[in-house]
Scaffold this motif. Structure first.
Motif, short mmCIF file in Angstrom:
data_model
loop_
_atom_site.label_atom_id
_atom_site.label_comp_id
_atom_site.label_asym_id
_atom_site.label_seq_id
_atom_site.Cartn_x
_atom_site.Cartn_y
_atom_site.Cartn_z
N GLN A 90 1.03 -1.25 -0.15
CA GLN A 90 0.01 -0.09 -0.10
C GLN A 90 0.76 1.23 -0.13
O GLN A 90 1.95 1.18 0.47
CB GLN A 90 -1.04 0.07 1.21
CG GLN A 90 -2.00 -1.18 1.13
CD GLN A 90 -2.92 -1.11 0.04
OE1 GLN A 90 -3.59 -0.21 -0.15
NE2 GLN A 90 -3.02 -2.19 -0.45
N GLY A 91 0.36 2.27 -0.65
CA GLY A 91 1.14 3.52 -0.43
C GLY A 91 1.63 4.16 -1.83
O GLY A 91 0.95 4.02 -2.77
N ARG A 92 2.80 4.38 -1.85
CA ARG A 92 3.46 5.01 -3.14
C ARG A 92 4.68 4.67 -3.53
O ARG A 92 5.61 4.62 -2.66
CB ARG A 92 3.41 6.48 -2.86
CG ARG A 92 3.64 7.53 -4.48
CD ARG A 92 3.49 8.85 -4.16
NE ARG A 92 3.65 9.73 -5.31
CZ ARG A 92 5.13 10.16 -5.36
NH1 ARG A 92 6.12 10.09 -4.68
NH2 ARG A 92 5.23 10.97 -6.63
N LEU A 93 5.21 4.41 -4.60
CA LEU A 93 6.48 4.03 -5.14
C LEU A 93 6.78 4.88 -6.33
O LEU A 93 6.27 5.11 -7.18
CB LEU A 93 6.34 2.63 -5.80
CG LEU A 93 7.52 1.67 -5.94
CD1 LEU A 93 8.24 1.74 -4.54
CD2 LEU A 93 7.26 0.32 -6.56
N GLU A 121 0.09 3.49 -5.58
CA GLU A 121 0.39 4.53 -6.77
C GLU A 121 1.87 4.41 -7.10
O GLU A 121 2.88 4.61 -6.55
CB GLU A 121 0.14 6.04 -6.09
CG GLU A 121 0.48 7.19 -7.18
CD GLU A 121 0.56 8.39 -6.51
OE1 GLU A 121 0.92 9.26 -7.20
OE2 GLU A 121 0.39 8.53 -5.24
N LEU A 122 1.97 4.26 -8.59
CA LEU A 122 3.23 4.39 -9.27
C LEU A 122 3.55 5.70 -9.93
O LEU A 122 2.76 6.21 -10.52
CB LEU A 122 3.28 3.24 -10.27
CG LEU A 122 3.15 1.88 -10.03
CD1 LEU A 122 3.34 0.91 -11.11
CD2 LEU A 122 4.27 1.47 -8.90
N ALA A 123 4.65 6.26 -9.54
CA ALA A 123 5.14 7.47 -10.03
C ALA A 123 6.31 7.41 -10.60
O ALA A 123 7.18 6.96 -10.23
CB ALA A 123 5.24 8.62 -8.79
N GLY A 139 17.26 10.45 -2.03
CA GLY A 139 15.95 9.74 -1.50
C GLY A 139 14.65 10.40 -2.32
O GLY A 139 13.63 9.98 -1.73
N ARG A 140 14.76 10.82 -3.57
CA ARG A 140 13.52 11.29 -4.12
C ARG A 140 12.88 10.29 -4.90
O ARG A 140 11.56 10.34 -5.25
CB ARG A 140 13.96 12.53 -4.97
CG ARG A 140 14.18 13.74 -4.44
CD ARG A 140 14.44 14.94 -5.17
NE ARG A 140 15.96 14.86 -5.56
CZ ARG A 140 16.30 15.60 -6.73
NH1 ARG A 140 15.59 16.56 -7.39
NH2 ARG A 140 17.68 15.45 -7.11
N ILE A 141 13.59 9.17 -5.23
CA ILE A 141 12.98 7.82 -5.90
C ILE A 141 13.41 6.70 -5.30
O ILE A 141 14.40 6.74 -4.34
CB ILE A 141 13.29 7.71 -7.35
CG1 ILE A 141 14.91 7.82 -7.23
CG2 ILE A 141 12.74 9.26 -8.21
CD1 ILE A 141 15.46 7.37 -9.07
N ASP A 142 12.64 5.64 -5.18
CA ASP A 142 12.90 4.46 -4.27
C ASP A 142 13.67 3.37 -5.34
O ASP A 142 14.18 2.78 -4.63
CB ASP A 142 11.45 3.62 -4.18
CG ASP A 142 10.47 4.63 -3.25
OD1 ASP A 142 10.99 4.96 -2.17
OD2 ASP A 142 9.48 4.99 -3.83
N ILE A 143 13.51 3.30 -6.68
CA ILE A 143 14.32 2.48 -7.36
C ILE A 143 14.58 3.33 -8.74
O ILE A 143 13.74 3.94 -9.10
CB ILE A 143 13.44 1.36 -7.79
CG1 ILE A 143 14.34 0.18 -8.49
CG2 ILE A 143 12.42 1.63 -8.37
CD1 ILE A 143 13.93 -1.06 -8.52
N GLU A 283 9.40 -4.64 -2.82
CA GLU A 283 9.70 -5.99 -2.89
C GLU A 283 8.71 -6.51 -4.04
O GLU A 283 9.32 -7.35 -5.00
CB GLU A 283 9.49 -6.69 -1.78
CG GLU A 283 10.51 -6.29 -0.53
CD GLU A 283 10.35 -7.16 0.61
OE1 GLU A 283 9.27 -7.61 0.79
OE2 GLU A 283 11.23 -7.28 1.30
N GLY A 284 7.41 -6.06 -4.23
CA GLY A 284 6.52 -6.78 -5.02
C GLY A 284 6.84 -6.39 -6.34
O GLY A 284 6.72 -7.15 -7.37
N PHE A 285 7.44 -4.96 -6.42
CA PHE A 285 7.73 -4.61 -7.73
C PHE A 285 8.80 -5.26 -8.36
O PHE A 285 8.85 -5.59 -9.61
CB PHE A 285 7.89 -2.95 -7.69
CG PHE A 285 8.05 -2.36 -8.96
CD1 PHE A 285 6.84 -2.09 -9.91
CD2 PHE A 285 9.34 -1.80 -9.17
CE1 PHE A 285 7.37 -1.67 -11.26
CE2 PHE A 285 9.60 -1.16 -10.65
CZ PHE A 285 8.60 -1.05 -11.47
N LEU A 286 9.94 -5.53 -7.70
CA LEU A 286 11.03 -6.17 -8.06
C LEU A 286 10.89 -7.56 -8.47
O LEU A 286 11.24 -7.97 -9.53
CB LEU A 286 12.23 -6.21 -6.81
CG LEU A 286 12.89 -4.84 -6.48
CD1 LEU A 286 13.58 -5.01 -4.96
CD2 LEU A 286 13.80 -4.30 -7.60
#
Length: 306
Positions: A90-93, A121-123, A139-143, A283-286
């Motif tokens: 849940q949340g934002r990636l 939410e994917l951004a 730290g502005r993006i997660d991956i 983790e799910g996205f990876l």
């Protein structure tokens, strides 16, 4: 500074009156009034002007409210992050990708992930490799997904797919039909490239340098689409990802020129801050990325190519 006092101040300031603030906090008006008076006494300044229909922030109160808003926003983010962990995915990636990967390779993976995780939410931001690395470190993006040369020790680079760079030209270009192009011939041509900082440009220059070739591009463009359109006018040639030119090749707008010593392959990376702990959403996205590109990586091709 007592954080309980600060929370009471924050509630009253946002509500506009002691009564409304007390209602939001679920405590009595008299208790809130006492706590506010004690808070002001400890700070040595008046934070509110008391008026018949509510309260108005003083100058010091305005300053303190700005800090309180930021502090409690961070607390809310922390609570949201923990809630995301409890409920998983849940949340934002926030994702950063270089142009080729973001425009031509990730959309199918995004669709798969969103269907399985509609609450996330994917951004996506599309930038050159240099900017993506900087955003990860900030730290502005997660991956991040990069197509350049892996060279930052603070980041962890994992190859997730292989790509092929191909030499393209307009159908009526003088090199069409002349056979395999030698690398040395590029020195005699009008060569178009991405701007410095682009991953495609970095690996192209590295590949040429290994063969003793140093090219000064006749034109640099920050857009893959602009590069394709300019090449299609017949102005010059360019090395671009095979992923980016499939539609133009099929439509006959561009042609692929064979290169002596080809094919020219390069790794594509997914990039994470080193030693970071991925969230359940990440983790799910990876997992989706790994499953989407595993077959293409083993075969040396990419999804959608033949």
């Amino acid at each position: 500074m007592n954080l309980n006092h600060l929370a009471i101040f924050h509630a009253v300031a946002r509500a506009g009156s002691v009564t409304a603030g007390a209602d939001q906090l679920g405590v009595s008006q008299s208790a809130v009034s006492r706590q506010l008076a004690e808070f002001e006494r400890r700070q040595g300044v008046a934070l509110f002007d008391r008026r018949p229909r509510g309260v108005v922030l003083t100058g010091p109160g305005q300053v303190l409210l700005d800090y309180a808003e930021r502090l409690f926003a961070i607390r809310a983010q922390a609570e949201q992050a923990l809630d995301d962990l409890r409920h998983r995915r849940q949340g934002r990636l926030a994702i950063g990708a270089s142009r080729t990967i973001g425009a031509y390779m990730l959309p199918e993976a995004f669709a798969r992930y969103t269907r399985a995780n509609p609450g996330v939410e994917l951004a996506l931001t599309v930038e050159n490799t240099e900017t993506i690395e900087r955003q990860l470190l900030d730290g502005r993006i997660d991956i991040g997904f990069a197509e350049g040369v892996a060279d930052d020790a603070a980041l962890d680079y994992t190859v997730f797919a292989q790509d092929e760079l191909v030499l393209i030209a307009a159908p009526d270009h003088a090199l069409v039909g002349t056979g395999a192009i030698r690398v040395e011939q590029l020195c005699e041509q009008t060569v178009l490239m991405h701007e410095e900082g682009s991953g495609t440009r970095a690996v192209t220059e590295q590949w040429l340098g290994e063969r003793g070739i140093s090219l000064r591009p006749a034109m640099t463009l920050a857009s893959t689409e602009a590069l394709k359109q300019t090449v299609a006018t017949g102005l010059g040639v360019a090395l671009l990802s095979a992923q980016a030119i499939r539609m133009e090749l099929a439509a006959g707008l561009l042609v692929r020129l064979p290169m002596d010593g080809g094919p020219f392959r390069r790794p594509l990376y997914r990039v994470l801050p080193r030693a970071s702990a991925p969230s359940p959403a990440l983790e799910g996205f990876l997992q989706v990325i790994d499953s989407s590109f595993a077959q293409g990586t083993r075969a040396g091709n990419l999804p959608g190519t033949s």
